[in-house]
Design an enzyme around this catalytic site. Structure first.
Site, PDB file in Angstrom:
ATOM      1  N   CYS A 164      40.733  25.532  42.382  1.00  0.00           N
ATOM      2  CA  CYS A 164      39.568  26.294  42.858  1.00  0.00           C
ATOM      3  C   CYS A 164      38.244  25.704  42.392  1.00  0.00           C
ATOM      4  O   CYS A 164      37.179  26.220  42.755  1.00  0.00           O
ATOM      5  CB  CYS A 164      39.691  27.746  42.422  1.00  0.00           C
ATOM      6  SG  CYS A 164      41.183  28.533  43.072  1.00  0.00           S
ATOM      7  N   HIS A 304      31.880  32.240  38.918  1.00  0.00           N
ATOM      8  CA  HIS A 304      33.168  32.058  39.592  1.00  0.00           C
ATOM      9  C   HIS A 304      33.657  33.421  40.067  1.00  0.00           C
ATOM     10  O   HIS A 304      34.132  33.539  41.185  1.00  0.00           O
ATOM     11  CB  HIS A 304      34.153  31.411  38.621  1.00  0.00           C
ATOM     12  CG  HIS A 304      35.438  30.997  39.253  1.00  0.00           C
ATOM     13  ND1 HIS A 304      35.491  30.166  40.347  1.00  0.00           N
ATOM     14  CD2 HIS A 304      36.735  31.317  38.957  1.00  0.00           C
ATOM     15  CE1 HIS A 304      36.759  29.965  40.696  1.00  0.00           C
ATOM     16  NE2 HIS A 304      37.523  30.663  39.880  1.00  0.00           N
ATOM     17  N   GLU A 315      34.823  35.107  31.841  1.00  0.00           N
ATOM     18  CA  GLU A 315      33.580  34.450  32.241  1.00  0.00           C
ATOM     19  C   GLU A 315      32.364  35.206  31.732  1.00  0.00           C
ATOM     20  O   GLU A 315      31.390  34.604  31.269  1.00  0.00           O
ATOM     21  CB  GLU A 315      33.528  34.305  33.757  1.00  0.00           C
ATOM     22  CG  GLU A 315      32.318  33.522  34.241  1.00  0.00           C
ATOM     23  CD  GLU A 315      32.331  33.251  35.730  1.00  0.00           C
ATOM     24  OE1 GLU A 315      31.531  32.396  36.177  1.00  0.00           O
ATOM     25  OE2 GLU A 315      33.124  33.895  36.454  1.00  0.00           O
ATOM     26  N   LYS A 333      31.742  36.013  45.927  1.00  0.00           N
ATOM     27  CA  LYS A 333      33.114  36.245  46.394  1.00  0.00           C
ATOM     28  C   LYS A 333      33.358  37.697  46.780  1.00  0.00           C
ATOM     29  O   LYS A 333      34.338  37.994  47.474  1.00  0.00           O
ATOM     30  CB  LYS A 333      34.118  35.811  45.327  1.00  0.00           C
ATOM     31  CG  LYS A 333      34.219  34.300  45.127  1.00  0.00           C
ATOM     32  CD  LYS A 333      35.332  33.951  44.154  1.00  0.00           C
ATOM     33  CE  LYS A 333      35.490  32.438  43.982  1.00  0.00           C
ATOM     34  NZ  LYS A 333      34.399  31.842  43.189  1.00  0.00           N
ATOM     35  N   HIS A 338      37.832  34.611  48.155  1.00  0.00           N
ATOM     36  CA  HIS A 338      37.999  33.389  47.364  1.00  0.00           C
ATOM     37  C   HIS A 338      38.540  32.278  48.248  1.00  0.00           C
ATOM     38  O   HIS A 338      39.706  32.297  48.666  1.00  0.00           O
ATOM     39  CB  HIS A 338      38.952  33.657  46.208  1.00  0.00           C
ATOM     40  CG  HIS A 338      38.989  32.570  45.181  1.00  0.00           C
ATOM     41  ND1 HIS A 338      38.298  31.382  45.317  1.00  0.00           N
ATOM     42  CD2 HIS A 338      39.646  32.486  43.982  1.00  0.00           C
ATOM     43  CE1 HIS A 338      38.532  30.621  44.266  1.00  0.00           C
ATOM     44  NE2 HIS A 338      39.343  31.263  43.446  1.00  0.00           N
ATOM     45  N   PHE A 397      43.032  26.816  38.609  1.00  0.00           N
ATOM     46  CA  PHE A 397      44.356  26.790  37.992  1.00  0.00           C
ATOM     47  C   PHE A 397      44.565  25.437  37.303  1.00  0.00           C
ATOM     48  O   PHE A 397      44.076  24.408  37.758  1.00  0.00           O
ATOM     49  CB  PHE A 397      45.438  26.991  39.046  1.00  0.00           C
ATOM     50  CG  PHE A 397      45.614  28.424  39.499  1.00  0.00           C
ATOM     51  CD1 PHE A 397      44.919  29.464  38.916  1.00  0.00           C
ATOM     52  CD2 PHE A 397      46.495  28.718  40.521  1.00  0.00           C
ATOM     53  CE1 PHE A 397      45.094  30.775  39.335  1.00  0.00           C
ATOM     54  CE2 PHE A 397      46.684  30.025  40.957  1.00  0.00           C
ATOM     55  CZ  PHE A 397      45.983  31.059  40.366  1.00  0.00           C
TER      56      PHE A 397
END
Length: 409
Positions: A164, A304, A315, A333, A338, A397
């Site tokens: 991502c 993110h 985060e 998002k 996403h 990931f």
């Protein structure tokens, strides 16, 4: 501040194809409205999670003609976004020096729809009926390859795959290429079109996706106390990057300066972020150092912000620790869902637009902010602000982190 020894790099063109709509303005207007785009997806019928954020009314043949039939959807999206970005930058592929034009496009999954379709052909009709176009349709580098073919870009050409974070990694790589003089222009961005039954089942079974299928538009809710996972999306974002001096010589608009890039690895877990966000912090600090900025200079963070329980808290802890002065934080998002490998690129574009237009989009569906998220999250409505410095966070990931620092041009 120390004297810079590397050339400034400007964002001179932006192309977007997102669940907010086809085109930069449609996508920007959608995130400013702050309304989720997720909807029930007939292609996912029978699964536990039956919603996604698809691009509305996107037909590849409408934009690309008959050649679209030979291209996986992730490539189609990229070509449309690239064409918009090139035109926006007032560049002409028929007249530029293609040997000095590079392409870097991030993609996490490649042609997932093609893979699933042809696997069914193999099982149902036999190996001799598998398409000879299978491999060139599905491999992730084909987005970059087709951009080069479509726009006579003969410089360095590569794909980045950092899950991502892929789109942000691509833009950071492009920054390095321009600073090193390997290119004069780079077409950089990210793409993903992986909404398929197999990929959605995989994400759902790892409990990464929201289960709010009875209310899809409100399912993606970054930083909200009731968030329960992300909503999968498709999108492509492309930026035109060139040295600021070259842009000035051409007399074109500069949305922002791409001032810094930082990358790191958590080295912690296959899918879960470091609980304290230490890898993300390292990437933020590296991006700011690269830009010759301090954390206190940051006005805005495009987070993110996936809407997952672990990511958002991790985060937020990192942002509060690194930037205790409280920059305005948003996660787009909530609107777009996403987009995996495309997310970092579209969010870099939104960051550049926030700087250029002086407005920060709201985080959609934030009704009750998680008390563990102790940052200034923009919600309910856009916020007018003179954004001089913004950072865009992307985490993937494998613990892969990429952060871009942008400033006023």
């Amino acid at each position: 501040m120390s004297e810079r020894t590397t050339p400034d790099v400007a964002v001179t063109g932006i192309g977007l194809v997102t669940p907010g709509g086809v085109g930069r303005e449609a996508s920007w207007d959608a995130v400013l409205r702050g309304e989720g785009t997720a909807a029930t997806d007939p292609a996912l019928e029978g699964l536990d999670v039956t919603m996604s954020c698809r691009i509305p009314d996107f037909d590849g043949t409408e934009h690309l003609g008959r050649r679209a039939r030979k291209l996986d959807r992730f490539v189609q999206l990229t070509l449309v976004a690239a064409a918009e970005a090139i035109a926006d930058a007032e560049l002409d592929a028929d007249t530029w020096d293609g040997a000095r034009v590079g392409v870097v496009i991030g993609c996490g999954m490649g042609g997932a729809p093609t893979w699933e379709e042809q696997h069914s052909v193999l099982l149902e009709r036999g190996h001799s009926r598998v398409s000879p176009h299978l491999i060139p349709r599905m491999i992730p580098n084909m987005a970059a390859g087709h951009v080069a073919m479509a726009f006579s870009a003969h410089g360095p050409n590569l794909a980045t795959a950092t899950a991502c974070a892929s789109g942000a990694t691509a833009i950071g790589t492009a920054l390095d290429m321009l600073r090193l003089g390997r290119c004069d222009i780079v077409i950089a961005g990210g793409t993903e079109a992986g909404i398929t039954p197999l990929s959605v089942a995989g994400f759902a079974n790892m409990t990464a996706l929201s289960n709010r299928v009875d209310d899809p538009a409100r399912a993606s809710r970054p930083f909200d106390v009731d968030r329960d996972g992300f909503v999968i999306a498709e999108a492509a974002g492309v930026l035109i990057l060139e040295r600021a001096a070259d842009a000035s010589a051409r007399g074109v608009r500069r949305y922002a300066r791409l001032a810094g890039y930082g990358a790191s690895a958590d080295g912690h877990h296959v899918t879960a972020p470091d609980p304290q966000g230490q890898g993300g912090e390292a990437a933020v600090r590296a991006a700011l150092a690269d830009a010759d900025l301090s954390p206190a200079d940051v006005d805005h963070v495009n987070a993110h912000g996936t809407s997952t329980p672990l990511n958002d808290v991790s985060e937020a802890r990192m942002i509060r620790r690194v930037m205790p002065h409280g920059p305005a934080v948003t996660s787009t998002k909530g609107v777009t869902g996403h987009a995996l490998g495309g997310a970092g690129a579209i969010e870099a574009a939104f960051s550049a637009l926030a700087i250029h237009r002086g407005v920060i989009p709201p985080t959609a569906n934030l009704d009750s902010q998680d008390p563990e998220v102790e940052v200034d999250v923009v919600a309910k409505a856009p916020r007018d602000a003179a954004v001089e410095v913004a950072i865009s966070d992307s985490f993937g990931f494998g613990g892969q982190n990429a952060v871009l620092a942008l400033t006023q041009a």
